[in-house]
Design a protein around this motif. Structure first.
Motif, PDB file in Angstrom:
ATOM      1  N   ARG A 241       0.839  -1.205   0.000  1.00  0.00           N
ATOM      2  CA  ARG A 241       0.000   0.000   0.000  1.00  0.00           C
ATOM      3  C   ARG A 241       0.873   1.254   0.000  1.00  0.00           C
ATOM      4  NH1 ARG A 241      -3.102  -2.414   4.048  1.00  0.00           N
ATOM      5  NH2 ARG A 241      -2.339  -0.908   5.565  1.00  0.00           N
ATOM      6  N   ASN A 242       1.896   1.241   0.842  1.00  0.00           N
ATOM      7  CA  ASN A 242       2.782   2.403   0.916  1.00  0.00           C
ATOM      8  C   ASN A 242       3.588   2.571  -0.363  1.00  0.00           C
ATOM      9  OD1 ASN A 242       1.882   2.814   3.516  1.00  0.00           O
ATOM     10  ND2 ASN A 242       3.594   1.725   4.473  1.00  0.00           N
TER      11      ASN A 242
ATOM     12  N   SER B  17       2.367   2.259  -3.330  1.00  0.00           N
ATOM     13  CA  SER B  17       1.425   2.390  -4.447  1.00  0.00           C
ATOM     14  C   SER B  17       2.012   3.226  -5.575  1.00  0.00           C
ATOM     15  CB  SER B  17       0.106   3.010  -3.955  1.00  0.00           C
ATOM     16  OG  SER B  17       0.347   4.292  -3.403  1.00  0.00           O
ATOM     17  N   VAL B  18       2.800   4.237  -5.217  1.00  0.00           N
ATOM     18  CA  VAL B  18       3.439   5.034  -6.260  1.00  0.00           C
ATOM     19  C   VAL B  18       4.703   4.351  -6.746  1.00  0.00           C
ATOM     20  CG1 VAL B  18       2.492   7.206  -5.429  1.00  0.00           C
ATOM     21  CG2 VAL B  18       4.651   6.387  -4.515  1.00  0.00           C
TER      22      VAL B  18
ATOM     23  N   SER C 266      -7.083  -0.397  -1.943  1.00  0.00           N
ATOM     24  CA  SER C 266      -6.128   0.644  -2.314  1.00  0.00           C
ATOM     25  C   SER C 266      -5.695   0.536  -3.769  1.00  0.00           C
ATOM     26  CB  SER C 266      -4.891   0.571  -1.412  1.00  0.00           C
ATOM     27  OG  SER C 266      -4.109  -0.577  -1.707  1.00  0.00           O
TER      28      SER C 266
ATOM     29  N   LYS D 132      -9.687   5.548  -2.922  1.00  0.00           N
ATOM     30  CA  LYS D 132      -8.527   5.186  -2.098  1.00  0.00           C
ATOM     31  C   LYS D 132      -7.275   4.934  -2.927  1.00  0.00           C
ATOM     32  CE  LYS D 132     -11.522   3.083   1.396  1.00  0.00           C
ATOM     33  NZ  LYS D 132     -11.834   1.883   2.202  1.00  0.00           N
ATOM     34  N   ARG D 133      -7.431   4.805  -4.226  1.00  0.00           N
ATOM     35  CA  ARG D 133      -6.296   4.486  -5.097  1.00  0.00           C
ATOM     36  C   ARG D 133      -5.542   5.747  -5.461  1.00  0.00           C
ATOM     37  NH1 ARG D 133      -6.034   4.218 -10.733  1.00  0.00           N
ATOM     38  NH2 ARG D 133      -8.280   4.613 -10.774  1.00  0.00           N
ATOM     39  N   SER D 134      -4.221   5.649  -5.441  1.00  0.00           N
ATOM     40  CA  SER D 134      -3.389   6.778  -5.839  1.00  0.00           C
ATOM     41  C   SER D 134      -3.558   7.030  -7.336  1.00  0.00           C
ATOM     42  CB  SER D 134      -1.922   6.478  -5.519  1.00  0.00           C
ATOM     43  OG  SER D 134      -1.079   7.452  -6.101  1.00  0.00           O
ATOM     44  N   SER D 135      -3.624   8.271  -7.711  1.00  0.00           N
ATOM     45  CA  SER D 135      -3.813   8.623  -9.125  1.00  0.00           C
ATOM     46  C   SER D 135      -2.602   8.270  -9.973  1.00  0.00           C
ATOM     47  CB  SER D 135      -4.093  10.128  -9.251  1.00  0.00           C
ATOM     48  OG  SER D 135      -3.010  10.876  -8.706  1.00  0.00           O
ATOM     49  N   SER D 136      -1.475   7.973  -9.331  1.00  0.00           N
ATOM     50  CA  SER D 136      -0.254   7.675 -10.083  1.00  0.00           C
ATOM     51  C   SER D 136      -0.120   6.208 -10.458  1.00  0.00           C
ATOM     52  CB  SER D 136       0.974   8.093  -9.261  1.00  0.00           C
ATOM     53  OG  SER D 136       1.026   7.369  -8.054  1.00  0.00           O
ATOM     54  N   CYS D 137      -1.009   5.338  -9.956  1.00  0.00           N
ATOM     55  CA  CYS D 137      -0.877   3.913 -10.254  1.00  0.00           C
ATOM     56  C   CYS D 137      -2.054   3.410 -11.082  1.00  0.00           C
ATOM     57  CB  CYS D 137      -0.742   3.084  -8.980  1.00  0.00           C
ATOM     58  SG  CYS D 137      -2.184   3.056  -7.924  1.00  0.00           S
TER      59      CYS D 137
END
Length: 515
Positions: A391-392, A394-395, A425, A431-436
């Motif tokens: 999770r950490n 994710s990027v 995530s 909850k999902r990072s926009s970079s992944c």
């Protein structure tokens, strides 16, 4: 394609044979299904007997008849069936004549004095196999350490190239037994002559014996090295190697090969923790340009019992050095598999590994092996570290689109919030990072004993928060599957097929939400 009026007797024989294969399940055991099929009619019996591939996989299994130990819980199970079925083994050898043979030999981890009472029958089975050894394509033997010593002469004869001219796969596995393996125990050394030139796949879990192998032909190797010189001499000869599993490497220290070793054909590299540490010291001496898949797993090697494992944990520096070797090789690691154990659980090691493989990993597999209930808290803690690292990161793993989680008879892997949080995530837009990249494929697999079988509608996990979340994500387009896989056990007549847990989840979903 079926047609009106078509009868089951009109099915082509090759299709019938395939149906029989699926119905029989594991073809290495007699089973009632095989006998029932032959009794249906003459045509079915004829198809069975003419389908040599249905008889070419043979298992010679010697169980401890006094007890059956459940490796997960340490509990005694029901007694095993009687002695070896020599008549069935002989029948398989006759019917499959002309077809390559795949032989599995399993000797239960029992005291030697108890096994002596059964030596005559196992020797008869070995004699049967030797009389057909010219057609052996693969041979797999799993036994206690004393069995290899006791059968030294038989193995020396069986491994003679004149006996096994067509052998392609050889696997020898010493079963762990803490009661007889101590740091002072002598290490096994099977004295054999040179192996067949046709050998392609070799797998061992004990110190390298005196094999004379045509290394240039080997495409798959699993084993360990307790001699640096042998390791450095053998590795460059594996010019056709596609899969390499290093179960053990003696700590290198300052010892490194004089020349840089390149394995252009290698695609899949699997390492134990001590092998990871050794590889990280060969940054400038090893090039693996074609590696696409990396697996980390500390599977049993005899050295791990007879002496202290040289590596108790892996650091971030080790991860950085290992990945530096891949970077200098020009390798692109697209698939990463992590089999969880105490030596591969350091959060900093995992985070560094994810960071260094950031933009190449597209598929991640997390596998949780069998463990005792007493280790439940430890396993849950490891799962928390793993999922937190992912999770950490994710990027750091922006291209990961496939995730597979395997739990071997461990419900608690799927019960807690860690796994559900990881999946959310990677899929939930909030909850999902926009970079992944969004997760596209998810596979959960729970490997279980048949004794733990739950009929449809009675599995509590089908109504769990994780199952409800996955059902919602599946409805929204995620390619997700949650399977219960049951192990085949020869003392059982039937084994349930794979069960889709999410099929049972529908009954917990309100009708209006089912779409």
């Amino acid at each position: 394609m079926s047609h009106p009026g078509q009868r089951i007797l009109d099915i082509p024989n090759e299709h019938l044979a395939e149906i029989f294969r699926l119905a029989i399940g594991d073809p290495r055991y007699r089973g009632k299904t095989r006998t029932i099929i032959q009794l249906v009619c003459r045509n079915w019996s004829r198809v069975m007997l003419n389908s040599k591939f249905l008889w070419s996989k043979i298992t010679v299994e010697v169980e401890d008849l006094s007890q059956r130990m459940n490796p997960c819980y340490g509990e005694l199970g029901p007694p095993q069936p009687g002695d070896l079925d020599l008549a069935y083994i002989a029948q398989c050898l006759r019917v499959a004549h002309g077809h390559p043979l795949d032989i599995t030999l399993r000797i239960a981890n029992m005291p030697e004095d108890r096994f002596r009472k059964r030596w005559n029958i196992i020797n008869e089975a070995l004699e049967l196999l030797r009389s057909h050894s010219i057609r052996l394509r693969s041979l797999s033997c799993s036994a206690p350490i004393w069995f290899f010593d006791r059968t030294n002469i038989e193995f020396k004869t069986l491994f003679d190239p004149d006996y096994l001219p067509r052998l392609e796969t050889l696997s020898l596995f010493v079963e762990p037994d803490e009661s007889i393996l101590t740091p002072s125990s002598p290490l096994i050394s099977v004295d054999v002559v040179d192996l067949s030139q046709s050998l392609l796949d070799l797998s061992l879990n004990f110190p390298f014996p005196h094999f004379d192998v045509a290394w240039s032909s080997i495409t798959s190797f699993a084993g360990g090295f307790d001699d640096h010189g042998h390791f450095f001499n053998v590795l460059p000869c594996m010019v056709a190697l596609d899969f390499l599993h290093l179960r053990y490497i003696q700590p290198l220290g300052a010892v490194v090969p004089e020349r840089c070793i390149t394995l252009d054909s290698l695609r899949h590299l699997k390492l134990s923790s001590c092998a990871v540490a050794a590889m990280s010291l060969m940054v400038d001496k090893l090039r693996l340009p074609g590696v696409k898949e990396l697996s980390l797993s500390s599977e049993f090697h005899l050295h791990h019992f007879t002496e202290a494992c040289p590596v108790e944990g892996l650091s971030a520096d080790v991860a950085a050095s290992l990945c530096a070797m891949f970077e200098r090789s020009g390798a692109t690691i697209g698939t990463l598999n992590i089999s969880v154990d105490s030596s591969i659980e350091d959060a900093k090691f995992l985070q560094q590994l994810f960071a260094k493989l950031s933009f190449t990993v597209r598929s991640l597999q997390l596998e949780f092996e069998w463990s005792l209930p007493s280790r439940r808290r430890d396993i849950v803690g490891i799962l928390g570290k793993l999922t937190a690292a992912v999770r950490n990161a994710s990027v750091l793993l922006p291209r990961m689109t496939e995730l597979e989680v395997i739990g071997r008879n461990q419900n608690y892997i799927f019960e807690g919030p860690a796994l559900e949080g990881l999946i959310e995530s990677r899929w939930d837009d909030e909850k999902r990072s926009s970079s992944c990249i969004r997760l596209q494929k998810l596979r959960l697999r729970r490997v279980r004993y048949v004794d733990d079988f739950r009929p449809p509608g009675s599995d509590s996990l089908a109504g769990s928060s994780l199952a409800l979340t996955l059902w919602k994500f599946r409805s929204a387009g995620l390619n997700v599957q949650w399977i219960d896989e049951y192990l085949y056990e020869p003392h059982l007549d039937t084994v349930p097929g794979d069960v889709d847990v999410l099929d049972d989840t529908q009954k917990y979903i309100p009708t209006m939400q089912r779409g």
